[in-house]
Design an enzyme around this catalytic site. Structure first.
Site, PDB file in Angstrom:
ATOM      1  N   LYS A   1       2.970  10.177   7.883  1.00 53.11           N
ATOM      2  CA  LYS A   1       2.210   9.850   9.083  1.00 53.11           C
ATOM      3  C   LYS A   1       2.759  10.510  10.356  1.00 53.11           C
ATOM      4  O   LYS A   1       2.447  11.644  10.629  1.00 53.11           O
ATOM      5  CB  LYS A   1       2.087   8.332   9.225  1.00 53.11           C
ATOM      6  CG  LYS A   1       1.187   7.746   8.134  1.00 53.11           C
ATOM      7  CD  LYS A   1       0.538   6.422   8.487  1.00 53.11           C
ATOM      8  CE  LYS A   1      -0.628   6.131   7.553  1.00 53.11           C
ATOM      9  NZ  LYS A   1      -0.300   5.338   6.387  1.00 53.11           N
TER      10      LYS A   1
ATOM     11  N   ASP B   1       9.268   2.510   1.455  1.00 58.19           N
ATOM     12  CA  ASP B   1       8.155   3.315   1.955  1.00 58.19           C
ATOM     13  C   ASP B   1       8.010   3.077   3.457  1.00 58.19           C
ATOM     14  O   ASP B   1       7.472   2.062   3.888  1.00 58.19           O
ATOM     15  CB  ASP B   1       6.876   2.909   1.197  1.00 58.19           C
ATOM     16  CG  ASP B   1       5.649   3.706   1.649  1.00 58.19           C
ATOM     17  OD1 ASP B   1       5.714   4.364   2.709  1.00 58.19           O
ATOM     18  OD2 ASP B   1       4.631   3.653   0.936  1.00 58.19           O
TER      19      ASP B   1
ATOM     20  N   PHE C   1       0.856  -1.198   0.000  1.00 56.05           N
ATOM     21  CA  PHE C   1       0.000   0.000   0.000  1.00 56.05           C
ATOM     22  C   PHE C   1       0.883   1.236   0.000  1.00 56.05           C
ATOM     23  O   PHE C   1       1.780   1.366   0.834  1.00 56.05           O
ATOM     24  CB  PHE C   1      -0.927   0.041   1.220  1.00 56.05           C
ATOM     25  CG  PHE C   1      -1.824   1.250   1.217  1.00 56.05           C
ATOM     26  CD1 PHE C   1      -3.049   1.223   0.564  1.00 56.05           C
ATOM     27  CD2 PHE C   1      -1.429   2.440   1.833  1.00 56.05           C
ATOM     28  CE1 PHE C   1      -3.871   2.353   0.519  1.00 56.05           C
ATOM     29  CE2 PHE C   1      -2.249   3.573   1.797  1.00 56.05           C
ATOM     30  CZ  PHE C   1      -3.472   3.528   1.138  1.00 56.05           C
TER      31      PHE C   1
HETATM   32  C1  LIG Z   1      -0.628   5.649   4.901  1.00 51.27           C
HETATM   33  C2  LIG Z   1       0.392   5.196   3.923  1.00 51.27           C
HETATM   34  C3  LIG Z   1       0.649   5.903   2.733  1.00 51.27           C
HETATM   35  C4  LIG Z   1      -0.182   7.077   2.294  1.00 51.27           C
HETATM   36  O1  LIG Z   1      -0.106   8.155   3.165  1.00 51.27           O
HETATM   37  P1  LIG Z   1      -1.220   9.320   3.103  1.00 51.27           P
HETATM   38  O2  LIG Z   1      -0.693  10.347   4.055  1.00 51.27           O
HETATM   39  O3  LIG Z   1      -2.509   8.719   3.534  1.00 51.27           O
HETATM   40  O4  LIG Z   1      -1.255   9.806   1.710  1.00 51.27           O
HETATM   41  C5  LIG Z   1       1.679   5.476   1.934  1.00 51.27           C
HETATM   42  N1  LIG Z   1       2.419   4.405   2.262  1.00 51.27           N
HETATM   43  C6  LIG Z   1       2.203   3.703   3.387  1.00 51.27           C
HETATM   44  C7  LIG Z   1       3.063   2.528   3.705  1.00 51.27           C
HETATM   45  C8  LIG Z   1       1.175   4.065   4.256  1.00 51.27           C
HETATM   46  O5  LIG Z   1       0.937   3.343   5.353  1.00 51.27           O
END
Ligand SMILES: *Cc1c(COP(=O)(O)O)cnc(C)c1O
Length: 391
Positions: free
Chosen positions: A252, A223, A138
């Site tokens: 986050k 990520d 994700f």
């Molecule tokens: C939450 C998340 C995103 C996206 O972040 P947003 O601030 O909601 O755009 C991308 N990568 C990972 C691994 C995430 O958990």
């Protein structure tokens, strides 16, 4: 005194005036401190969602609140066409905290924006367009990030997405070897898949991905939007495996709850020129001040160590829960998933009734992402509530 409509009326207002892309719980949260949230009726909840992994320091940490208040009274906005004191200090502090080499940054406002930046930088650096990502990965919901995201439910209504994106099974190095070639700009991976069900990567897979990327001229993008900032028991989850990605993505928790995303770049990121990317709000002094306070608290309160110790305890407690509903308990630090043999949703509702807010991660996984400051007493109450609802 209170002229606002309360409770049900507030929920009806949100329901009426929102576009409807969120499945909302019937709960109005109005205040938070540490790992506790309060609803509009004054009922307290133990928060094991942390705003989807944002409130690692706990809600309204006094040092973050003070930094925001101070900076808000001094300067809120300052576009990147100008230099700024808070931004300059944040960048140098970040460079000191990340593995050597990751010392140039692009600042933005969300995780998805950090992913977009990473994908563009990989194209600019390599002159290639291919992206290899993982099944169950994700990365967000803007078009580039969505293209790297795996879940069909998120992707399918919005085709066509970016071309040249392939998804390989997570933790399958052979499949990765077969997918990465001379057209691959980047391999994008999480160290622990969050939304995809709290699935930790095997070290050999990640280290192998890094080697492949170097051999074949692609960039490795890790990520850490969810796994960063102490969540997994290390300040950055890459530290578990000694990784040196070309691009590290943060979001986050990085600014203590204020919106911020970061793409941290190593020496293989090249070819970027003025105008290639940008953001009106990116690097704003308010978010930078909040991020600086967040990094200081992470260090001073040794929150990564706390996450490691509390997470190990929690995992052990959950792994001995006597419930035939549980298929597997897994996690790293305070990022914990309980995979059930049935749908998680009714159990999330039952937990909420017992004063515990938890998250799903896919249809059958209960995910716990508590603030890293959560107390042992609160964690014990969470375990007791889980024991009850899963009995
Ligand atoms: C939450 C998340 C995103 C996206 O972040 P947003 O601030 O909601 O755009 C991308 N990568 C990972 C691994 C995430 O958990």
């Amino acid at each position: 005194m209170n002229t606002l409509p309360l409770g049900d009326e507030l929920q009806a207002l949100e329901g009426r005036y929102s576009v409807g892309v969120y499945a909302k719980r019937p709960l109005t949260i109005v205040r938070g401190a540490g790992a506790t949230l309060w609803d509009d009726r004054g009922r307290a909840y133990i928060d094991c969602a942390a705003g989807q992994g944002v409130a690692n320091l706990g809600h309204c940490h006094p040092r973050v609140v003070a930094a925001i208040q101070e900076q808000a009274a001094r300067l809120i906005t300052c576009q990147e066409a100008f230099h700024n004191d808070q931004r300059a200090r944040l960048l140098s502090e970040l460079a000191a905290l990340l593995p050597a080499g990751l010392e140039r940054f692009f600042l933005c406002n969300s995780g998805a924006e950090a992913v977009e930046a990473g994908l563009k930088f990989a194209r600019a650096s390599t002159g290639r367009s291919g992206i290899v990502a993982a099944m169950r990965g994700f990365h967000g919901r803007t078009f580039g990030a969505l293209s790297a995201t795996w879940e069909a439910h998120y992707r399918e209504p919005f085709q066509p997405l970016l071309p040249d994106v392939r998804h390989v099974p997570y933790n399958n190095l052979e499949a990765l070897e077969a997918a990465v070639d001379h057209t691959t700009a980047a391999v994008v991976l999480e160290v622990v898949q969050g939304e995809g069900g709290v699935r930790p990567a095997q070290g050999a897979f990640l280290v192998g991905a890094q080697r492949l990327c170097r051999e074949r001229g692609a960039l490795l993008i890790i990520d850490e939007v969810q796994t960063g900032c102490g969540r997994t028991g290390r300040l950055w989850a890459i530290e578990h495996h000694g990784l040196e990605p070309d691009i590290l993505l943060l979001g986050k928790a990085i600014a203590g709850g204020v919106p911020m995303g970061i793409a941290a770049c190593g020496p293989r990121v090249q070819g970027l020129q003025p105008g290639h990317h940008g953001s009106t709000f990116g690097g704003n002094p308010l978010a930078c001040a909040a991020a600086r306070a967040t990094l200081q608290v992470l260090r001073d309160e040794r929150l990564a160590e706390q996450a490691a110790a509390k997470g190990a305890w929690l995992l052990e407690q959950l792994q001995t829960l006597p419930s035939r509903r549980i298929r597997e308990v897994r996690g790293l630090g305070l990022m914990v998933g309980i995979e059930l043999r049935e749908r998680a949703q009714p159990f999330l509702a039952a937990l909420q009734e017992r004063g515990v807010i938890a998250l799903p991660a896919g249809p059958t996984v209960i995910r716990l992402l508590p603030p890293l400051v959560i107390s042992r007493e609160q964690l014990a109450l969470v375990v007791a509530a889980l024991r009850e609802v899963l009995a």
